[in-house]
Design a protein around this motif. Structure first.
Motif, PDB file in Angstrom:
ATOM      1  N   SER A 135       1.663   2.298  -8.698  1.00 35.69           N
ATOM      2  CA  SER A 135       2.705   3.241  -9.101  1.00 35.69           C
ATOM      3  C   SER A 135       2.132   4.642  -9.259  1.00 35.69           C
ATOM      4  N   LEU A 136       0.931   4.729  -9.806  1.00 32.11           N
ATOM      5  CA  LEU A 136       0.297   6.030  -9.996  1.00 32.11           C
ATOM      6  C   LEU A 136      -0.010   6.675  -8.650  1.00 32.11           C
ATOM      7  N   SER A 137      -0.514   5.878  -7.706  1.00 30.71           N
ATOM      8  CA  SER A 137      -0.801   6.403  -6.373  1.00 30.71           C
ATOM      9  C   SER A 137       0.487   6.861  -5.692  1.00 30.71           C
ATOM     10  N   GLN A 138       1.567   6.077  -5.827  1.00 32.94           N
ATOM     11  CA  GLN A 138       2.849   6.465  -5.227  1.00 32.94           C
ATOM     12  C   GLN A 138       3.384   7.742  -5.880  1.00 32.94           C
ATOM     13  N   LEU A 139       3.169   7.904  -7.175  1.00 31.56           N
ATOM     14  CA  LEU A 139       3.601   9.108  -7.868  1.00 31.56           C
ATOM     15  C   LEU A 139       2.887  10.337  -7.308  1.00 31.56           C
ATOM     16  N   VAL A 140       1.587  10.221  -7.062  1.00 32.48           N
ATOM     17  CA  VAL A 140       0.836  11.328  -6.455  1.00 32.48           C
ATOM     18  C   VAL A 140       1.371  11.619  -5.054  1.00 32.48           C
ATOM     19  N   ALA A 141       1.648  10.564  -4.291  1.00 33.56           N
ATOM     20  CA  ALA A 141       2.199  10.742  -2.939  1.00 33.56           C
ATOM     21  C   ALA A 141       3.562  11.433  -3.003  1.00 33.56           C
ATOM     22  N   ASN A 142       4.367  11.104  -4.015  1.00 32.84           N
ATOM     23  CA  ASN A 142       5.677  11.747  -4.165  1.00 32.84           C
ATOM     24  C   ASN A 142       5.546  13.228  -4.478  1.00 32.84           C
ATOM     25  N   ILE A 143       4.562  13.572  -5.315  1.00 36.74           N
ATOM     26  CA  ILE A 143       4.324  14.981  -5.637  1.00 36.74           C
ATOM     27  C   ILE A 143       3.969  15.760  -4.371  1.00 36.74           C
ATOM     28  N   LEU A 144       3.123  15.157  -3.537  1.00 37.69           N
ATOM     29  CA  LEU A 144       2.745  15.798  -2.286  1.00 37.69           C
ATOM     30  C   LEU A 144       3.931  15.876  -1.325  1.00 37.69           C
ATOM     31  N   GLU A 145       4.670  14.794  -1.244  1.00 36.13           N
ATOM     32  CA  GLU A 145       5.801  14.726  -0.327  1.00 36.13           C
ATOM     33  C   GLU A 145       6.861  15.769  -0.670  1.00 36.13           C
ATOM     34  N   GLN A 146       7.093  15.983  -1.960  1.00 36.28           N
ATOM     35  CA  GLN A 146       8.124  16.932  -2.378  1.00 36.28           C
ATOM     36  C   GLN A 146       7.620  18.371  -2.450  1.00 36.28           C
ATOM     37  N   ASP A 147       6.313  18.565  -2.248  1.00 34.55           N
ATOM     38  CA  ASP A 147       5.715  19.906  -2.199  1.00 34.55           C
ATOM     39  C   ASP A 147       6.241  20.774  -3.344  1.00 34.55           C
ATOM     40  N   ILE A 148       6.053  20.283  -4.562  1.00 34.79           N
ATOM     41  CA  ILE A 148       6.677  20.917  -5.721  1.00 34.79           C
ATOM     42  C   ILE A 148       6.162  22.328  -5.988  1.00 34.79           C
ATOM     43  N   TYR A 149       4.942  22.642  -5.571  1.00 36.02           N
ATOM     44  CA  TYR A 149       4.406  23.974  -5.841  1.00 36.02           C
ATOM     45  C   TYR A 149       4.945  25.019  -4.865  1.00 36.02           C
ATOM     46  N   LYS A 150       5.575  24.557  -3.822  1.00 33.47           N
ATOM     47  CA  LYS A 150       6.249  25.483  -2.904  1.00 33.47           C
ATOM     48  C   LYS A 150       7.613  25.880  -3.468  1.00 33.47           C
ATOM     49  N   THR A 151       8.338  24.900  -4.001  1.00 37.00           N
ATOM     50  CA  THR A 151       9.673  25.169  -4.547  1.00 37.00           C
ATOM     51  C   THR A 151       9.615  25.696  -5.980  1.00 37.00           C
ATOM     52  N   LYS A 152       8.459  25.513  -6.655  1.00 35.25           N
ATOM     53  CA  LYS A 152       8.275  25.923  -8.047  1.00 35.25           C
ATOM     54  C   LYS A 152       9.196  25.153  -9.005  1.00 35.25           C
ATOM     55  N   GLN A 203       0.837  -1.188   0.000  1.00 29.44           N
ATOM     56  CA  GLN A 203       0.000   0.000   0.000  1.00 29.44           C
ATOM     57  C   GLN A 203       0.876   1.244   0.000  1.00 29.44           C
ATOM     58  N   VAL A 204       0.262   2.358  -0.326  1.00 29.86           N
ATOM     59  CA  VAL A 204       0.940   3.649  -0.344  1.00 29.86           C
ATOM     60  C   VAL A 204       0.363   4.503   0.777  1.00 29.86           C
ATOM     61  N   ASN A 205       1.233   5.078   1.581  1.00 30.46           N
ATOM     62  CA  ASN A 205       0.808   5.954   2.668  1.00 30.46           C
ATOM     63  C   ASN A 205       1.003   7.417   2.285  1.00 30.46           C
ATOM     64  N   PHE A 206       0.037   8.243   2.628  1.00 38.97           N
ATOM     65  CA  PHE A 206       0.117   9.670   2.376  1.00 38.97           C
ATOM     66  C   PHE A 206       0.410  10.382   3.694  1.00 38.97           C
ATOM     67  N   SER A 207       1.403  11.253   3.667  1.00 41.11           N
ATOM     68  CA  SER A 207       1.801  11.967   4.879  1.00 41.11           C
ATOM     69  C   SER A 207       0.762  13.018   5.243  1.00 41.11           C
ATOM     70  N   ALA A 208       0.377  13.029   6.502  1.00 41.62           N
ATOM     71  CA  ALA A 208      -0.594  14.026   6.974  1.00 41.62           C
ATOM     72  C   ALA A 208      -0.053  15.434   6.824  1.00 41.62           C
ATOM     73  N   LEU A 235      -9.639   3.988  -8.369  1.00 40.02           N
ATOM     74  CA  LEU A 235     -10.080   4.600  -7.118  1.00 40.02           C
ATOM     75  C   LEU A 235      -9.527   3.868  -5.893  1.00 40.02           C
ATOM     76  N   ARG A 236      -9.060   2.617  -6.089  1.00 39.99           N
ATOM     77  CA  ARG A 236      -8.419   1.859  -5.007  1.00 39.99           C
ATOM     78  C   ARG A 236      -6.914   1.740  -5.224  1.00 39.99           C
ATOM     79  N   ALA A 237      -6.347   2.713  -5.908  1.00 43.02           N
ATOM     80  CA  ALA A 237      -4.955   2.621  -6.352  1.00 43.02           C
ATOM     81  C   ALA A 237      -3.941   2.614  -5.219  1.00 43.02           C
ATOM     82  N   SER A 238      -4.327   2.974  -4.013  1.00 40.48           N
ATOM     83  CA  SER A 238      -3.363   3.068  -2.913  1.00 40.48           C
ATOM     84  C   SER A 238      -3.054   1.724  -2.275  1.00 40.48           C
ATOM     85  N   CYS A 239      -3.690   0.657  -2.751  1.00 41.55           N
ATOM     86  CA  CYS A 239      -3.370  -0.695  -2.286  1.00 41.55           C
ATOM     87  C   CYS A 239      -2.962  -1.550  -3.477  1.00 41.55           C
TER      88      CYS A 239
END
Length: 543
Positions: A479-496, A201-206, A265-269
């Motif tokens: 993989s798609l769910s993990q990719l979304v989690a990576n985008i969130l984890e790296q906070d790309i819109y903060k660093t631009k 499964q893929v975990n999303f950081s709070a 829709l169940r991509a996180s597992c």
């Protein structure tokens, strides 16, 4: 001189026009189009040849032989079992008559009718000079002789021991074991696959709830795979050059719409078995949109159809745990007529309508699912005069790609922060093969489940570090769910800034295992094996 009574049965009359049935079957077998089961075919042959005195019984015998011959032709073919075809009767009854006639035409084309006419004419002439029945029986005996085959021994593909959580992308310990490919081995590989998948499964950081806001849009497209794109010659469409990340070896894991969207829709597992999709997920963590909702994303749902066929809308809302109501379609102009007679709206119209609503809303961040059936088999463009849905497929695909490309330009011009993921449900099956006619998707063949999945990042001032990336490893929804989690984890819109290489690092790999109800397809060492009874396997004819 010996005379023979008119009532004395004789085998010398031969097969008569039944010769044509066996000639056609022999020809198809020699071309590799069908199989040939000697016991069953000779049983039918003897039924037809068995001498009978009474004319009424003889006529009855031939009448009984007709449905048996039809059944045997299907039994010899590589088509799915009849019970799987009968299971689709309810859906077939919802199709328009014109579409049903079109489907029939894919089985019996005018070329087939011409060949059949030539064969019948040739048989009629030759039967005047030759005992065709003797030649037919001799040929049947020849092709029934078992061909000497060597045992197939290969090395099983590496199996990855993957762990739960953010470590899902790590390859872990790789084990390779020489095995002989047989039913037992393939059943064990399948069981091992789903056992391992159940632990992933893929975990999303709070902490991601505090990221710079952005939107997420998933484009769920019915009926387009890489193979369909190749056939239509649209691989160079500018849309595909827009993506920052593209999956070259993504498995949709199914060839039907409802299960495909539930899997998204169940991509996180890890990948679940087909039947489990219609039960609650093992854990709430599996639901991708629910995970994003917990991080502050508001759910949106938009379709370019009514969602009624096969209870699609109810299915994805219930089994995908999607809480959003469908966006109203008031004011939209009909563009296509669906295979069941319902209305389909043009993609750019639906997407632009949603985007205008989004720009005027107060939501901080949105995760939206857009489902389109513009490419579904049986659809027709209302203003066009294409004779069949197959003829119009290239035009409909080109229109869809144009619409998405134009929408991407709209997103760029808006300078809003949004990530768009292209996630086709499955292919159209345009090519067809020995087991399925063109457009048939009963078996999740590799040409149908190998779909073009890509991701594009929009935003004012966003800088991409490096070139776009093609993910070549076998991948699926995890993989798609993990990719979304990576985008969130790296906070790309903060660093631009964002690096496609950094975002795709450590994505989980997934062996190609695809399922529909009653069928499972699995890739082992570059070959594909299918089971239609969940126990016995055969190599799938990919060409």
């Amino acid at each position: 001189m010996t005379t023979t009574s008119k009532n004395t049965p004789t085998l010398l009359q031969g097969l008569g026009w039944w010769n044509m049935y066996f000639i056609i079957k022999i020809a198809l077998f020699l071309q590799g189009v069908i199989d040939f089961h000697p016991v069953e075919n000779f049983a039918l042959l003897l039924l037809i040849l068995f001498p009978l005195r009474q004319k009424a019984i003889n006529v009855t015998r031939h009448i009984v032989a007709v449905p048996l011959a039809v059944w045997l032709m299907h039994y010899d073919s590589y088509l799915p079992p009849l019970d799987r075809l009968w299971a689709q009767t309810g859906q077939l009854l919802q199709f328009e008559t014109a579409y049903l006639i079109e489907l029939l035409g894919r089985f019996v084309t005018y070329q087939v009718m011409i060949v059949l006419f030539v064969l019948c004419t040739a048989y009629y002439i030759l039967s005047k000079f030759l005992r065709v029945s003797v030649l037919v029986v001799a040929t049947m005996m020849y092709i029934s002789i078992p061909q000497q085959q060597t045992a197939q021994t290969v090395v099983a593909a590496p199996i990855t021991n993957q762990q739960t959580g953010t470590a899902a992308g790590s390859k872990g310990n790789m084990t390779t074991t020489p095995v002989e490919i047989n039913d037992s081995v393939l059943n064990n590989l399948k069981a091992d696959f789903f056992e391992r998948e159940s632990a992933r499964q893929v975990n999303f950081s709070a902490d991601s709830s505090n990221d710079v806001p952005f939107d997420l849009l998933f484009l769920s497209i019915c009926s387009v795979a890489w193979d369909d794109i190749e056939i239509t010659g649209l691989g160079d469409h500018p849309l595909f050059k827009e993506f920052d990340i593209m999956f070259d070896n993504f498995s949709a894991a199914t060839s039907y719409s409802g299960p495909a969207v539930i899997r998204l829709l169940r991509a996180s597992c890890g990948q679940q078995e087909q039947d489990a999709l219609f039960e609650p997920a093992p854990t709430q963590q599996c639901y991708l949109f629910d995970n994003l909702k917990n991080l502050g994303f508001e759910e949106n749902l938009l379709l370019n159809h009514n969602g009624v066929f096969d209870s699609f809308l109810d299915l994805i809302q219930k089994n995908g745990n999607l809480q959003a109501n469908m966006m109203p379609q008031t004011g939209l102009t009909p563009y296509q007529k669906s295979f069941d007679g319902s209305t389909i709206f043009r993609d750019k119209q639906v997407l632009n309508h949603w985007w205008n609503e989004r720009l005027s809303s107060n939501s901080d961040k949105v995760v939206a699912l857009y489902n389109t059936i513009s490419l579904h088999d049986g659809n027709r463009i209302i203003s066009a005069n294409s004779s069949t849905s197959m003829v119009s497929y290239k035009r409909r695909l080109n229109n869809l790609l144009d619409d998405l490309y134009d929408f991407f330009q709209t997103l760029k011009a808006s300078k809003r922060n949004i990530v768009v993921a292209l996630v086709p449900e499955h292919g159209a099956g345009m090519r067809g093969d020995r087991m399925q006619i063109s457009g048939m998707r009963e078996i999740p063949a590799p040409t149908i489940v190998h779909t073009p999945v890509g991701l594009k990042i929009f935003g004012e001032g966003m800088e991409r570090i490096g070139d776009s990336v093609a993910v070549k490893a076998p991948s699926s929804y995890l993989s798609l769910s993990q990719l979304v989690a990576n985008i969130l984890e790296q906070d790309i819109y903060k660093t631009k800034r964002f690096s496609p290489i950094a975002l795709t690092k450590g994505l989980p790999e997934t062996r190609m295992v695809s399922q529909n109800s009653g069928s499972t397809m699995m890739e082992v060492n570059g070959k594909y094996y299918v089971t239609l009874d969940e126990s016995s396997w055969s190599e799938y004819p990919v060409k």
